[in-house]
Design a protein around this motif. Structure first.
Motif, PDB file in Angstrom:
ATOM      1  N   GLU A 144       8.647  10.381  -3.023  1.00 61.82           N
ATOM      2  CA  GLU A 144       9.784  10.736  -2.171  1.00 61.82           C
ATOM      3  C   GLU A 144      10.995   9.848  -2.438  1.00 61.82           C
ATOM      4  O   GLU A 144      12.129  10.259  -2.224  1.00 61.82           O
ATOM      5  CB  GLU A 144       9.389  10.631  -0.698  1.00 61.82           C
ATOM      6  CG  GLU A 144       8.428  11.697  -0.246  1.00 61.82           C
ATOM      7  CD  GLU A 144       7.808  11.395   1.114  1.00 61.82           C
ATOM      8  OE1 GLU A 144       8.165  10.364   1.741  1.00 61.82           O
ATOM      9  OE2 GLU A 144       6.948  12.185   1.550  1.00 61.82           O
ATOM     10  N   ARG A 145      10.769   8.631  -2.909  1.00 61.72           N
ATOM     11  CA  ARG A 145      11.855   7.695  -3.166  1.00 61.72           C
ATOM     12  C   ARG A 145      12.243   7.623  -4.639  1.00 61.72           C
ATOM     13  O   ARG A 145      13.082   6.818  -5.034  1.00 61.72           O
ATOM     14  CB  ARG A 145      11.464   6.310  -2.654  1.00 61.72           C
ATOM     15  CG  ARG A 145      11.589   6.267  -1.143  1.00 61.72           C
ATOM     16  CD  ARG A 145      10.694   5.271  -0.498  1.00 61.72           C
ATOM     17  NE  ARG A 145      10.820   5.322   0.947  1.00 61.72           N
ATOM     18  CZ  ARG A 145      10.285   6.257   1.715  1.00 61.72           C
ATOM     19  NH1 ARG A 145       9.595   7.244   1.193  1.00 61.72           N
ATOM     20  NH2 ARG A 145      10.428   6.241   3.026  1.00 61.72           N
ATOM     21  N   GLY A 146      11.603   8.450  -5.444  1.00 63.96           N
ATOM     22  CA  GLY A 146      11.945   8.500  -6.859  1.00 63.96           C
ATOM     23  C   GLY A 146      11.474   7.306  -7.665  1.00 63.96           C
ATOM     24  O   GLY A 146      12.067   6.978  -8.688  1.00 63.96           O
ATOM     25  N   VAL A 147      10.442   6.624  -7.183  1.00 65.63           N
ATOM     26  CA  VAL A 147       9.879   5.504  -7.941  1.00 65.63           C
ATOM     27  C   VAL A 147       8.447   5.833  -8.330  1.00 65.63           C
ATOM     28  O   VAL A 147       7.760   6.599  -7.653  1.00 65.63           O
ATOM     29  CB  VAL A 147       9.926   4.174  -7.155  1.00 65.63           C
ATOM     30  CG1 VAL A 147      11.359   3.747  -6.906  1.00 65.63           C
ATOM     31  CG2 VAL A 147       9.175   4.261  -5.847  1.00 65.63           C
ATOM     32  N   ALA A 148       8.024   5.262  -9.422  1.00 55.38           N
ATOM     33  CA  ALA A 148       6.670   5.493  -9.918  1.00 55.38           C
ATOM     34  C   ALA A 148       5.966   4.151 -10.069  1.00 55.38           C
ATOM     35  O   ALA A 148       5.898   3.598 -11.173  1.00 55.38           O
ATOM     36  CB  ALA A 148       6.710   6.239 -11.243  1.00 55.38           C
ATOM     37  N   PRO A 149       5.471   3.599  -8.957  1.00 56.95           N
ATOM     38  CA  PRO A 149       4.787   2.310  -9.041  1.00 56.95           C
ATOM     39  C   PRO A 149       3.581   2.409  -9.973  1.00 56.95           C
ATOM     40  O   PRO A 149       2.879   3.411  -9.986  1.00 56.95           O
ATOM     41  CB  PRO A 149       4.332   2.037  -7.606  1.00 56.95           C
ATOM     42  CG  PRO A 149       5.145   2.945  -6.763  1.00 56.95           C
ATOM     43  CD  PRO A 149       5.468   4.130  -7.609  1.00 56.95           C
ATOM     44  N   GLY A 177      -1.346   3.657  -7.477  1.00 52.24           N
ATOM     45  CA  GLY A 177       0.087   3.854  -7.642  1.00 52.24           C
ATOM     46  C   GLY A 177       0.622   5.243  -7.417  1.00 52.24           C
ATOM     47  O   GLY A 177       1.816   5.450  -7.505  1.00 52.24           O
ATOM     48  N   GLU A 178      -0.199   6.194  -7.158  1.00 53.12           N
ATOM     49  CA  GLU A 178       0.290   7.555  -6.976  1.00 53.12           C
ATOM     50  C   GLU A 178       0.333   7.886  -5.492  1.00 53.12           C
ATOM     51  O   GLU A 178      -0.677   8.272  -4.911  1.00 53.12           O
ATOM     52  CB  GLU A 178      -0.592   8.531  -7.733  1.00 53.12           C
ATOM     53  CG  GLU A 178      -0.570   8.288  -9.224  1.00 53.12           C
ATOM     54  CD  GLU A 178      -1.416   9.278  -9.983  1.00 53.12           C
ATOM     55  OE1 GLU A 178      -1.771  10.333  -9.439  1.00 53.12           O
ATOM     56  OE2 GLU A 178      -1.723   8.987 -11.141  1.00 53.12           O
ATOM     57  N   ARG A 212       0.798  -1.224   0.000  1.00 49.68           N
ATOM     58  CA  ARG A 212       0.000   0.000   0.000  1.00 49.68           C
ATOM     59  C   ARG A 212       0.829   1.273   0.000  1.00 49.68           C
ATOM     60  O   ARG A 212       0.450   2.267  -0.623  1.00 49.68           O
ATOM     61  CB  ARG A 212      -0.958  -0.016   1.193  1.00 49.68           C
ATOM     62  CG  ARG A 212      -1.924   1.147   1.191  1.00 49.68           C
ATOM     63  CD  ARG A 212      -2.944   1.040   2.283  1.00 49.68           C
ATOM     64  NE  ARG A 212      -2.293   1.090   3.578  1.00 49.68           N
ATOM     65  CZ  ARG A 212      -2.821   0.577   4.675  1.00 49.68           C
ATOM     66  NH1 ARG A 212      -3.995  -0.007   4.658  1.00 49.68           N
ATOM     67  NH2 ARG A 212      -2.171   0.655   5.818  1.00 49.68           N
ATOM     68  N   ALA A 213       1.973   1.287   0.655  1.00 51.80           N
ATOM     69  CA  ALA A 213       2.782   2.515   0.711  1.00 51.80           C
ATOM     70  C   ALA A 213       3.139   2.997  -0.689  1.00 51.80           C
ATOM     71  O   ALA A 213       3.090   4.193  -0.971  1.00 51.80           O
ATOM     72  CB  ALA A 213       4.050   2.288   1.527  1.00 51.80           C
ATOM     73  N   CYS A 214       3.470   2.083  -1.585  1.00 51.67           N
ATOM     74  CA  CYS A 214       3.830   2.467  -2.960  1.00 51.67           C
ATOM     75  C   CYS A 214       2.622   2.523  -3.885  1.00 51.67           C
ATOM     76  O   CYS A 214       2.519   3.420  -4.711  1.00 51.67           O
ATOM     77  CB  CYS A 214       4.845   1.486  -3.535  1.00 51.67           C
ATOM     78  SG  CYS A 214       6.509   1.700  -2.872  1.00 51.67           S
ATOM     79  N   HIS A 215       1.746   1.543  -3.783  1.00 48.87           N
ATOM     80  CA  HIS A 215       0.649   1.427  -4.744  1.00 48.87           C
ATOM     81  C   HIS A 215      -0.629   2.136  -4.309  1.00 48.87           C
ATOM     82  O   HIS A 215      -1.564   2.242  -5.105  1.00 48.87           O
ATOM     83  CB  HIS A 215       0.359  -0.044  -5.041  1.00 48.87           C
ATOM     84  CG  HIS A 215       1.468  -0.703  -5.799  1.00 48.87           C
ATOM     85  ND1 HIS A 215       1.703  -0.460  -7.137  1.00 48.87           N
ATOM     86  CD2 HIS A 215       2.422  -1.573  -5.402  1.00 48.87           C
ATOM     87  CE1 HIS A 215       2.744  -1.170  -7.526  1.00 48.87           C
ATOM     88  NE2 HIS A 215       3.210  -1.846  -6.489  1.00 48.87           N
TER      89      HIS A 215
END
Length: 158
Positions: free
Chosen positions: A90-95, A83-84, A74-77
């Protein structure tokens, strides 16, 4: 005897200091890059590991999957799988959005298991190698396909 003990102690101290300093060599740990980790996880993936997993009923499986999703995904997706999230930004990823109709890993439980197990070079951890048990991978894969994506896949119960 005392001189001998002092000499032995001095030699032991010197050996410890040299060992701690690495004899002047700079040691560096170079973990495998993300692409190599994903490739290794993909090689280790075996779909038959899920064959023996049994659930008391679908509700128990979905409950377990929701718990894993809340804990690990859930933190990423995001809460709804879109996914936003601030965490990702903050971690530079775009799940990716897990509910996007054209998302290629979300069309079956087996494809979802593989993606969860192997991760993705773009930032998703290799959960099957380090992080989740086969039972947890199975539960969250079912939860994602049956719980978050039923409208996308046209499997909404009527």
């Amino acid at each position: 005897m005392r001189m001998r003990m002092e000499r032995t102690l001095a030699l032991a101290t010197a050996a410890l200091v040299l060992a701690a300093l690495g004899c002047g060599e700079k040691k560096q740990f170079d973990p495998p890059d993300r692409t190599a980790r994903v490739a290794a996880a993909d090689s280790a993936f075996d779909p038959t590991q899920f064959d023996s997993i049994r659930w008391d009923d679908e509700a128990a499986m979905m409950f377990a999957g929701n718990e894993v999703y809340a804990w690990r995904c859930r933190a990423c997706h995001g809460y709804l799988g879109n996914g936003e999230t601030d965490y990702g930004r903050e971690r530079g990823v775009a799940p990716p959005s897990l509910v996007r109709p054209d998302w290629p890993a979300g069309d079956s439980v087996n494809a979802m298991r593989r993606r969860i197990f192997t991760g993705h070079p773009g930032g998703m951890p290799t959960f099957g190698i380090a992080g989740l048990t086969s039972r947890e991978v199975d539960a969250v894969a079912h939860y994602l396909v049956l719980g978050l994506r039923p409208e996308v896949l046209g499997t909404v119960p009527r």
